[in-house]
Design a protein around this motif. Structure first.
Motif, PDB file in Angstrom:
ATOM      1  N   THR A 297      48.054  28.971  35.705  1.00 16.93           N
ATOM      2  CA  THR A 297      49.019  29.746  36.517  1.00 16.93           C
ATOM      3  C   THR A 297      48.367  30.994  37.090  1.00 16.93           C
ATOM      4  N   TYR A 298      47.113  31.167  36.786  1.00 18.82           N
ATOM      5  CA  TYR A 298      46.408  32.395  37.207  1.00 18.82           C
ATOM      6  C   TYR A 298      46.106  32.361  38.697  1.00 18.82           C
ATOM      7  N   LYS A 299      46.511  33.455  39.423  1.00 22.26           N
ATOM      8  CA  LYS A 299      46.227  33.521  40.861  1.00 22.26           C
ATOM      9  C   LYS A 299      45.475  34.803  41.147  1.00 22.26           C
ATOM     10  N   LYS A 300      44.326  34.689  41.761  1.00 28.79           N
ATOM     11  CA  LYS A 300      43.496  35.863  42.073  1.00 28.79           C
ATOM     12  C   LYS A 300      44.129  36.706  43.171  1.00 28.79           C
ATOM     13  N   GLY A 301      43.934  38.029  43.124  1.00 25.47           N
ATOM     14  CA  GLY A 301      44.388  38.918  44.191  1.00 25.47           C
ATOM     15  C   GLY A 301      45.882  39.151  44.209  1.00 25.47           C
ATOM     16  N   THR A 302      46.593  38.769  43.152  1.00 23.49           N
ATOM     17  CA  THR A 302      48.041  39.028  43.087  1.00 23.49           C
ATOM     18  C   THR A 302      48.319  40.111  42.050  1.00 23.49           C
ATOM     19  N   GLU A 303      49.593  40.391  41.816  1.00 22.75           N
ATOM     20  CA  GLU A 303      49.986  41.399  40.819  1.00 22.75           C
ATOM     21  C   GLU A 303      49.485  41.030  39.412  1.00 22.75           C
ATOM     22  N   GLN A 304      49.277  39.703  39.238  1.00 24.06           N
ATOM     23  CA  GLN A 304      48.823  39.210  37.925  1.00 24.06           C
ATOM     24  C   GLN A 304      47.518  39.867  37.475  1.00 24.06           C
ATOM     25  N   THR A 305      46.653  40.144  38.439  1.00 24.34           N
ATOM     26  CA  THR A 305      45.313  40.639  38.091  1.00 24.34           C
ATOM     27  C   THR A 305      45.280  42.156  37.900  1.00 24.34           C
ATOM     28  N   LYS A 306      46.334  42.848  38.268  1.00 21.66           N
ATOM     29  CA  LYS A 306      46.352  44.313  38.121  1.00 21.66           C
ATOM     30  C   LYS A 306      46.720  44.702  36.688  1.00 21.66           C
ATOM     31  N   ALA A 307      46.149  45.826  36.245  1.00 21.87           N
ATOM     32  CA  ALA A 307      46.439  46.298  34.889  1.00 21.87           C
ATOM     33  C   ALA A 307      47.873  46.818  34.833  1.00 21.87           C
ATOM     34  N   PHE A 308      48.613  46.407  33.799  1.00 19.39           N
ATOM     35  CA  PHE A 308      49.982  46.900  33.630  1.00 19.39           C
ATOM     36  C   PHE A 308      49.993  47.944  32.525  1.00 19.39           C
ATOM     37  N   LEU A 309      50.301  49.190  32.926  1.00 17.98           N
ATOM     38  CA  LEU A 309      50.274  50.286  31.951  1.00 17.98           C
ATOM     39  C   LEU A 309      51.685  50.864  31.801  1.00 17.98           C
ATOM     40  N   SER A 310      52.633  50.016  31.544  1.00 17.23           N
ATOM     41  CA  SER A 310      54.050  50.410  31.364  1.00 17.23           C
ATOM     42  C   SER A 310      54.560  51.202  32.553  1.00 17.23           C
ATOM     43  N   GLY A 311      54.151  50.838  33.702  1.00 17.67           N
ATOM     44  CA  GLY A 311      54.642  51.492  34.918  1.00 17.67           C
ATOM     45  C   GLY A 311      53.870  52.749  35.288  1.00 17.67           C
ATOM     46  N   ASN A 312      52.950  53.189  34.446  1.00 19.84           N
ATOM     47  CA  ASN A 312      52.172  54.402  34.751  1.00 19.84           C
ATOM     48  C   ASN A 312      51.052  54.075  35.728  1.00 19.84           C
ATOM     49  N   LYS A 313      50.606  55.085  36.445  1.00 19.58           N
ATOM     50  CA  LYS A 313      49.510  54.906  37.413  1.00 19.58           C
ATOM     51  C   LYS A 313      48.191  54.688  36.668  1.00 19.58           C
ATOM     52  N   GLU A 314      47.372  53.812  37.204  1.00 21.06           N
ATOM     53  CA  GLU A 314      46.080  53.537  36.560  1.00 21.06           C
ATOM     54  C   GLU A 314      45.169  54.759  36.677  1.00 21.06           C
ATOM     55  N   PRO A 315      44.650  55.278  35.558  1.00 25.76           N
ATOM     56  CA  PRO A 315      43.787  56.473  35.645  1.00 25.76           C
ATOM     57  C   PRO A 315      42.436  56.149  36.294  1.00 25.76           C
ATOM     58  N   SER A 316      41.718  57.207  36.662  1.00 23.98           N
ATOM     59  CA  SER A 316      40.386  57.029  37.276  1.00 23.98           C
ATOM     60  C   SER A 316      39.385  56.544  36.209  1.00 23.98           C
ATOM     61  N   PRO A 317      38.243  55.921  36.627  1.00 27.51           N
ATOM     62  CA  PRO A 317      37.263  55.414  35.647  1.00 27.51           C
ATOM     63  C   PRO A 317      36.811  56.473  34.641  1.00 27.51           C
ATOM     64  N   GLU A 318      36.638  57.736  35.111  1.00 23.60           N
ATOM     65  CA  GLU A 318      36.179  58.788  34.185  1.00 23.60           C
ATOM     66  C   GLU A 318      37.192  59.010  33.075  1.00 23.60           C
ATOM     67  N   GLU A 319      38.473  58.928  33.453  1.00 24.09           N
ATOM     68  CA  GLU A 319      39.529  59.171  32.455  1.00 24.09           C
ATOM     69  C   GLU A 319      39.657  57.989  31.488  1.00 24.09           C
ATOM     70  N   MET A 320      39.345  56.803  31.989  1.00 23.63           N
ATOM     71  CA  MET A 320      39.478  55.611  31.149  1.00 23.63           C
ATOM     72  C   MET A 320      38.242  55.377  30.266  1.00 23.63           C
ATOM     73  N   HIS A 321      37.169  56.069  30.574  1.00 34.27           N
ATOM     74  CA  HIS A 321      35.895  55.848  29.871  1.00 34.27           C
ATOM     75  C   HIS A 321      35.968  56.330  28.418  1.00 34.27           C
ATOM     76  N   ILE A 322      35.830  55.402  27.515  1.00 33.44           N
ATOM     77  CA  ILE A 322      35.792  55.781  26.089  1.00 33.44           C
ATOM     78  C   ILE A 322      34.335  56.046  25.736  1.00 33.44           C
ATOM     79  N   LYS A 323      34.060  57.287  25.380  1.00 35.42           N
ATOM     80  CA  LYS A 323      32.662  57.669  25.125  1.00 35.42           C
ATOM     81  C   LYS A 323      32.162  57.102  23.798  1.00 35.42           C
ATOM     82  N   ALA A 324      30.830  56.948  23.749  1.00 36.24           N
ATOM     83  CA  ALA A 324      30.212  56.371  22.541  1.00 36.24           C
ATOM     84  C   ALA A 324      30.532  57.196  21.307  1.00 36.24           C
ATOM     85  N   SER A 325      30.613  58.522  21.469  1.00 37.50           N
ATOM     86  CA  SER A 325      30.857  59.375  20.300  1.00 37.50           C
ATOM     87  C   SER A 325      32.274  59.190  19.742  1.00 37.50           C
ATOM     88  N   ASN A 326      33.170  58.567  20.552  1.00 38.63           N
ATOM     89  CA  ASN A 326      34.529  58.312  20.048  1.00 38.63           C
ATOM     90  C   ASN A 326      34.652  56.970  19.334  1.00 38.63           C
TER      91      ASN A 326
END
Lengths: 521, 111
Positions: free
Chosen positions: B37-66
């Protein structure tokens, strides 16, 4: 005598002479052109490797070889040095040459923008000469001389990035620690010379009475060479030096470190081979006491190495701590084989330990080269500043995954083959040792999975969008080590039967080593 | 050439690879029974974060020290000892050398 026979006859001398003379010729050659210098260094190492190969095939098929520098006849009181080359010596020489050639190929791209490369290659060849000398010599004082050359040349190489304060600090620490270790080795040699009036290893092994002074000399040699090999808790210099030297140089310093480990094997198995079964107090044989001392230090090395590596964010330092843990595995195997001397699993343990010398050189070497490639393209050392490199560095990522699995002892890669032999044999001595060794491997896997996630996976950071794959010569060097890791893993018996088992037999059969000199000359 | 004997056990990488290959083929076959049922380029492929806006890569980056925070926190007392041991002072490096030397001399001296 044909040319080939003449070359074979003088191969022990040529193996030392070629890199040594090339080292001093290199500043002149580099005046012609930088490319000529680079090719010259590689060609000279290639020629030396050919002689190592020639000598190895001769030693493996006809037994140990003796080469005399100086007087042929001992009745005349003349100075002479003997090189006694057995299967263990050539096994180590092969590892040294492999690391040296890979380091030179990697350096072509990695350091092409740096100044002072004539001195760099000169020092590199000097470290190779010293490591080869330590591995082939049959004279304990000669061993010390090569050890000193290795200390001085390695120190200068660690300080190669001289503008970085930390590199200088690491070099200073290295020279202090190494020189003190080497001076203690000299002190032990003095003890032998004062008692037996000899410096030849085989002669000393024949004369050794295991007096109180001999016990002191044994402890000094074990601790000094153990420190040079990176054994905990005297390992602190290793992450400092490995973490600050250019990664290509780490391979060369690693060959010197492994040569020190070889020295320790020679001391225990050849030097003290005759007296290992001597009973000490409480009817405990000497080999049990020495074996368990080495096992205790090995366990400390494995645990400190993995626990400290887990919290490192500097990639090169992290691999440095992993190298300490890997050295712990070698000492665990050697300690177990000494403690259980005479049993069938003692031989298997030693085979595992000796094979692990090669596997450590391949796996840790590969990881350092990957870390170097990351530094080359990003100019960053901290894992906190890296992310998503797998998108642009596909080959490097694959090589890292191979290195990760190999160093953690995951089948079917090379790390597993030696660790399998170690786990199985050590288990028979004491199951707890095997459990600790397995725990160390699990933690090593966890450590490098962290690196995989932090550096290669995760989101692509804006500052790393323009990053490109590492240059071809660096990929070639990494690819060779990765290929070797797979090859050894898939065909474990090929190396074990042709190189490792003869090397282990040479170590255990100290009587043959002694009789070659004492009985024959 | 492929079987490594340890005296008490054996290891054959080819056998291991064959087992892995058969397992992979088995799971791949089972996967084939599923419904795509997987369709590329649709809403299916976007990250669902409970309706919140997807953060920028820097904000999502989990550092090695964590990473492994839980492990390092639970082992705090061990790490404090190990950190104290790794001072970075050359004199302390030599001190460890002397200490090990003294302990081993004592053991072999007494024995």
């Amino acid at each position: 005598m044909t040319v080939l026979e003449a070359l074979l006859q003088h191969s022990p001398a040529l193996i030392i002479a070629i890199p040594l003379l090339s080292a001093f010729l290199l500043p002149l050659v580099s005046r012609i052109h930088a490319k000529v210098r680079d090719v010259f260094a590689l060609v000279m190492l290639g020629v030396t490797s050919c002689f190592v190969g020639l000598l190895a095939s001769d030693v493996l098929s006809h037994g140990p070889r003796i080469y005399i520098f100086g007087a042929q006849n001992l009745r005349v009181p003349l100075v002479r040095i003997l090189f006694e080359v057995d299967s263990m010596g050539v096994f180590m020489a092969i590892i040294t040459m492999m690391l040296a050639i890979i380091a030179v190929i990697y350096s072509w791209s990695f350091l092409h923008q740096e100044d002072g490369l004539d001195k760099y290659y000169t020092l590199l060849l000097l470290v190779v000469t010293s490591a080869l000398g330590m591995e082939l010599t049959g004279d304990i004082f000669n061993f010390f001389v090569f050890l000193e050359i290795s200390c001085i040349a390695s120190c200068a190489l660690i300080a190669f990035w001289v503008t970085e304060g930390e590199a200088l600090e690491a070099a200073f620490k290295y020279i202090v620690v190494s020189s003190i270790g080497a001076l203690f080795v000299l002190f032990a040699i003095g003890i032998f010379y004062a008692q037996y009036n000899a410096l030849n290893i085989a002669t000393l092994a024949h004369l050794l009475l295991f007096t109180f002074l001999d016990k002191i000399a044994l402890v000094i040699l074990l601790v000094s060479l153990g420190m040079k090999a990176g054994l905990a808790p005297m390992h602190m210099w290793l992450p400092d030096s490995y973490g600050r030297a250019p990664p290509s140089i780490v391979l060369i310093i690693m060959s010197a470190t492994l040569a020190s480990f070889y020295g320790l094997l020679r001391v225990v198995f050849t030097f003290y081979g005759n007296v290992l079964t001597t009973s000490l107090r409480f009817s405990l044989p000497a080999h049990v006491v020495i074996g368990w001392i080495l096992i205790a230090l090995a366990i400390v090395s494995i645990l400190i190495g993995v626990i400290m590596a887990l919290v490192q964010t500097d990639l090169l330092r992290l691999i440095g701590y992993a190298a300490v843990a890997e050295i712990g595995y070698m000492f665990l195997a050697v300690g177990a084989s000494i403690a259980a001397l005479g049993t069938s699993y003692a031989t298997v343990a030693l085979q595992g330990g000796v094979l692990h010398i090669l596997n450590d050189a391949v796996d840790i070497g590969l990881l350092f080269l990957v870390a170097g490639a990351i530094y080359y393209v990003t100019k960053k050392r901290s894992l906190d500043d890296l992310s998503g490199l797998a998108r642009t560095m596909k080959f490097t990522t694959v090589f890292f995954i191979i290195g990760l699995l190999a160093v953690a002892g995951m089948p079917p890669l090379n790390g597993f083959t030696s660790k399998f032999l170690i786990y199985e044999s050590v288990y028979q001595l004491n199951p707890i040792l095997s459990i600790i060794a397995l725990l160390g491997s699990i933690l090593l896997l966890a450590i490098f999975v962290k690196v995989l996630y932090a550096a290669f996976l995760g989101p692509e950071l804006p500052g790393l969008k323009d990053v490109k794959e590492a240059p071809k010569s660096m990929l070639l060097a990494m690819g060779f080590l990765a290929g070797l890791a797979i090859f050894i893993g898939l065909f474990p018996n090929l190396l074990l039967d042709t190189l490792v088992k003869p090397a282990v037999s040479a170590l255990l059969d100290h009587a043959q080593y002694i009789s070659m000199v004492v009985g024959g000359l | 050439m492929f079987t490594l004997e340890s005296g008490s056990g054996f290891w054959n990488p080819i056998l291991w690879i064959l087992v892995l290959l058969i397992t992979f083929l088995l799971f791949y076959g089972i996967r084939g029974f599923g419904k795509s049922t997987y369709k590329k380029g649709t809403e299916q492929t976007k990250a669902f974060l409970s309706g919140n806006k997807e953060p920028s890569p820097e904000e999502m980056h989990i550092k090695a020290s964590n990473l492994y925070w839980g492990f390092t926190t639970s082992m705090k007392s061990l790490y404090s000892v190990l950190r104290k041991m790794h001072t970075g002072n050359t004199s302390d490096y030599i001190l460890w050398f002397v200490l090990v030397l003294a302990v081993l001399l004592l053991i072999l001296g007494v024995m």
